[in-house]
Scaffold this motif. Structure first.
Motif, PDB file in Angstrom:
ATOM      1  N   UNK A  60       0.777  -1.236   0.000  1.00 25.49           N
ATOM      2  CA  UNK A  60       0.000   0.000   0.000  1.00 25.49           C
ATOM      3  C   UNK A  60       0.808   1.285   0.000  1.00 25.49           C
ATOM      4  N   UNK A  61       2.145   1.188   0.092  1.00 26.69           N
ATOM      5  CA  UNK A  61       2.957   2.408   0.037  1.00 26.69           C
ATOM      6  C   UNK A  61       3.475   2.690  -1.374  1.00 26.69           C
ATOM      7  N   UNK A  62       2.882   2.040  -2.376  1.00 33.32           N
ATOM      8  CA  UNK A  62       3.362   2.176  -3.748  1.00 33.32           C
ATOM      9  C   UNK A  62       2.855   3.459  -4.408  1.00 33.32           C
ATOM     10  N   UNK A  63       3.728   4.028  -5.244  1.00 35.68           N
ATOM     11  CA  UNK A  63       3.381   5.117  -6.157  1.00 35.68           C
ATOM     12  C   UNK A  63       4.240   4.920  -7.396  1.00 35.68           C
ATOM     13  N   UNK A  64       3.625   4.816  -8.582  1.00 37.17           N
ATOM     14  CA  UNK A  64       4.428   4.559  -9.774  1.00 37.17           C
ATOM     15  C   UNK A  64       3.658   4.913 -11.044  1.00 37.17           C
ATOM     16  N   UNK A 106      -0.455   7.118 -13.705  1.00 33.38           N
ATOM     17  CA  UNK A 106       0.186   6.723 -12.450  1.00 33.38           C
ATOM     18  C   UNK A 106      -0.804   6.232 -11.410  1.00 33.38           C
ATOM     19  N   UNK A 107      -0.263   5.414 -10.499  1.00 35.15           N
ATOM     20  CA  UNK A 107      -1.011   4.798  -9.402  1.00 35.15           C
ATOM     21  C   UNK A 107      -0.458   5.311  -8.092  1.00 35.15           C
ATOM     22  N   UNK A 302      16.797   3.640  -4.380  1.00 35.24           N
ATOM     23  CA  UNK A 302      16.405   3.045  -5.654  1.00 35.24           C
ATOM     24  C   UNK A 302      15.025   2.436  -5.487  1.00 35.24           C
ATOM     25  N   UNK A 303      14.285   2.316  -6.576  1.00 35.63           N
ATOM     26  CA  UNK A 303      12.934   1.777  -6.507  1.00 35.63           C
ATOM     27  C   UNK A 303      12.908   0.264  -6.549  1.00 35.63           C
ATOM     28  N   UNK A 304      12.104  -0.328  -5.691  1.00 34.98           N
ATOM     29  CA  UNK A 304      12.003  -1.790  -5.660  1.00 34.98           C
ATOM     30  C   UNK A 304      11.329  -2.341  -6.912  1.00 34.98           C
ATOM     31  N   UNK A 305      10.633  -1.473  -7.683  1.00 36.90           N
ATOM     32  CA  UNK A 305      10.006  -1.903  -8.934  1.00 36.90           C
ATOM     33  C   UNK A 305      10.885  -1.620 -10.157  1.00 36.90           C
ATOM     34  N   UNK A 306      12.073  -1.064  -9.962  1.00 39.11           N
ATOM     35  CA  UNK A 306      12.929  -0.753 -11.102  1.00 39.11           C
ATOM     36  C   UNK A 306      13.490  -2.031 -11.722  1.00 39.11           C
ATOM     37  N   UNK A 329      26.642   5.725   4.913  1.00 34.33           N
ATOM     38  CA  UNK A 329      25.647   5.739   3.848  1.00 34.33           C
ATOM     39  C   UNK A 329      24.269   5.482   4.421  1.00 34.33           C
ATOM     40  N   UNK A 330      23.300   6.260   3.984  1.00 40.10           N
ATOM     41  CA  UNK A 330      21.882   5.979   4.212  1.00 40.10           C
ATOM     42  C   UNK A 330      21.353   5.370   2.928  1.00 40.10           C
ATOM     43  N   UNK A 331      20.854   4.142   2.992  1.00 42.36           N
ATOM     44  CA  UNK A 331      20.361   3.437   1.805  1.00 42.36           C
ATOM     45  C   UNK A 331      18.905   3.065   2.028  1.00 42.36           C
ATOM     46  N   UNK A 332      18.078   3.242   1.003  1.00 40.32           N
ATOM     47  CA  UNK A 332      16.670   2.856   1.111  1.00 40.32           C
ATOM     48  C   UNK A 332      16.148   2.440  -0.254  1.00 40.32           C
ATOM     49  N   UNK A 333      15.039   1.706  -0.236  1.00 39.64           N
ATOM     50  CA  UNK A 333      14.360   1.305  -1.463  1.00 39.64           C
ATOM     51  C   UNK A 333      12.904   1.753  -1.368  1.00 39.64           C
ATOM     52  N   UNK A 334      12.519   2.663  -2.243  1.00 37.10           N
ATOM     53  CA  UNK A 334      11.123   3.119  -2.267  1.00 37.10           C
ATOM     54  C   UNK A 334      10.294   2.175  -3.125  1.00 37.10           C
ATOM     55  N   UNK A 335       9.009   2.131  -2.873  1.00 33.23           N
ATOM     56  CA  UNK A 335       8.128   1.204  -3.587  1.00 33.23           C
ATOM     57  C   UNK A 335       7.602   1.892  -4.845  1.00 33.23           C
ATOM     58  N   UNK A 336       8.478   1.970  -5.844  1.00 32.33           N
ATOM     59  CA  UNK A 336       8.117   2.664  -7.068  1.00 32.33           C
ATOM     60  C   UNK A 336       9.088   2.338  -8.184  1.00 32.33           C
ATOM     61  N   UNK A 337       9.073   3.191  -9.226  1.00 30.65           N
ATOM     62  CA  UNK A 337       9.814   2.910 -10.443  1.00 30.65           C
ATOM     63  C   UNK A 337      10.850   4.005 -10.703  1.00 30.65           C
ATOM     64  N   UNK A 338      11.421   3.962 -11.905  1.00 30.66           N
ATOM     65  CA  UNK A 338      12.529   4.831 -12.287  1.00 30.66           C
ATOM     66  C   UNK A 338      11.970   6.082 -12.972  1.00 30.66           C
TER      67      UNK A 338
END
Length: 367
Positions: A60-64, A106-107, A302-306, A329-338
């Motif tokens: 539910x946190x997706x935007x793409x 977009x969603x 980086x996006x987990x959907x990339x 380093x702070x590293x994260x993966x957002x729930x989206x695309x490129x």
């Protein structure tokens, strides 16, 4: 079409629908889930009808962004043998992103990150941004850029922290970075700073680990900005930022000039890149692995959907190389695309993550 999943508050069913024609042989959803693999996103035709659909279980946190590809060859998007097909927007979805390019729809699900920072919270005039041009001896040409000055800018007192952002035209339009900075400054989440949004001349050449371009940034542009706009000469209070190839270029510029640049903000950096003729990918990761650690700090996302092999895996590997060398380093993966739709929030998160490593105008380190 979105609907809750019984017993699962973290995910929803999302169904894409396409109205076909007698000539429609297949339809694929492009750029969302499994974005680079149309064969994994092929839609199903409702028997005896012109309706095609595909349902996904999505967090539910997706935007793409996405598009439809009717009569697709179903080859991977990066396959040289792929036959080009014109992607189509979702005519049933009113959400259209102006920077979506070939992925115009977009969603956004219920728990997608807030985008309050995109809307000005100030009653004052629009952010103070001026377009400038600098003749470059190194590049042999003029280079256009935009300079943002914070509210109540003054050339007195302590110099301002400095942000250098690549793809400047996109980050003054598709991503309203000056407005974001105004809001973060007003809320005291970051100190007042000067930001420079560097325009493109030849994007593919400039941002592909170009020694000339990084030398221009470090030895011509930054010294000029320091002199003209009362910006810091402290590398620890200087950020270089970019997305995609811009993230690669930001990391390379800091690698090449750690005495000038101390912080990197990378959004979906293209760390798969290697020079022409080099049979091994991830050239910049190899350089960081070989050289001694310098005083750099990173925010990498980086996006987990990339696309998994070129983007997701290489960003994770770049993270691992930096950690092995001892870089913070702070590293994260957002729930989206490129795309810029996702990089709007990622830019905010990067500025907040690096916030504690900027120096405010009184000389104090922010908590």
């Amino acid at each position: 079409l979105g609907e809750p999943i019984p017993g699962n508050k973290a995910h929803s069913f999302v169904t894409f629908v396409w109205k076909g024609s007698p000539e429609t042989r297949n339809v694929a959803v492009i750029n969302g889930i499994n974005g680079a693999e149309p064969a994994k996103n092929e839609m199903i035709q409702v028997a005896g009808s012109d309706v095609w659909y595909r349902t996904y279980d999505i967090r539910n946190d997706a935007r793409f962004t996405y598009a439809f590809s009717p009569n697709d060859s179903l080859r991977p998007l990066l396959d040289p043998a792929r036959v080009p097909v014109e992607f189509k927007k979702d005519t049933f979805n009113p959400k259209s992103f102006p920077g979506g390019g070939i992925y115009p729809s977009w969603v956004e699900l219920t728990d997608a990150p807030s985008e309050d920072w995109l809307v000005s919270k100030s009653s004052s005039a629009t952010p103070n941004v001026e377009e400038r041009k600098l003749p470059s001896v190194i590049l042999g040409a003029n280079r256009n850029f935009w300079v943002y000055k914070p509210p109540a800018f003054t050339a007195k007192g302590e110099p301002y922290p400095l942000l250098i952002m690549f793809d400047g035209d996109a980050y003054t339009s598709l991503v309203p970075a000056p407005t974001i900075l105004e809001n973060l400054i007003a809320s005291k989440r970051i100190p007042p700073l000067v930001a420079v949004f560097v325009g493109n001349a030849n994007r593919g050449a400039d941002l592909a680990c170009s020694p000339k371009f990084s030398d221009f940034i470090a030895t011509e542009l930054i010294p000029w900005i320091r002199a003209e706009f009362h910006a810091t000469n402290d590398a620890a209070a200087t950020i270089v930022a970019g997305s995609s190839l811009g993230g690669l270029a930001a990391s390379y510029a800091a690698f090449a000039h750690p005495d000038v640049i101390g912080n990197v903000l990378s959004l979906s950096g293209s760390y798969w890149w290697a020079p022409a003729g080099d049979p091994e990918p991830e050239w910049l990761s190899r350089q960081f692995a070989r050289e001694s650690r310098s005083a750099l700090r990173f925010f990498v996302t980086v996006g987990s959907m990339e696309e998994r092999t070129s983007q997701l895996v290489t960003n994770r590997h770049f993270r691992d190389v930096l950690l092995a060398k001892g870089y913070p380093i702070d590293f994260s993966e957002f729930n989206g695309v490129h795309d810029y739709l996702n990089w709007r929030d990622s830019f905010v998160q990067g500025m907040l993550a690096l916030n504690g490593h900027l120096i405010d105008c009184s000389g104090e380190t922010l908590a």
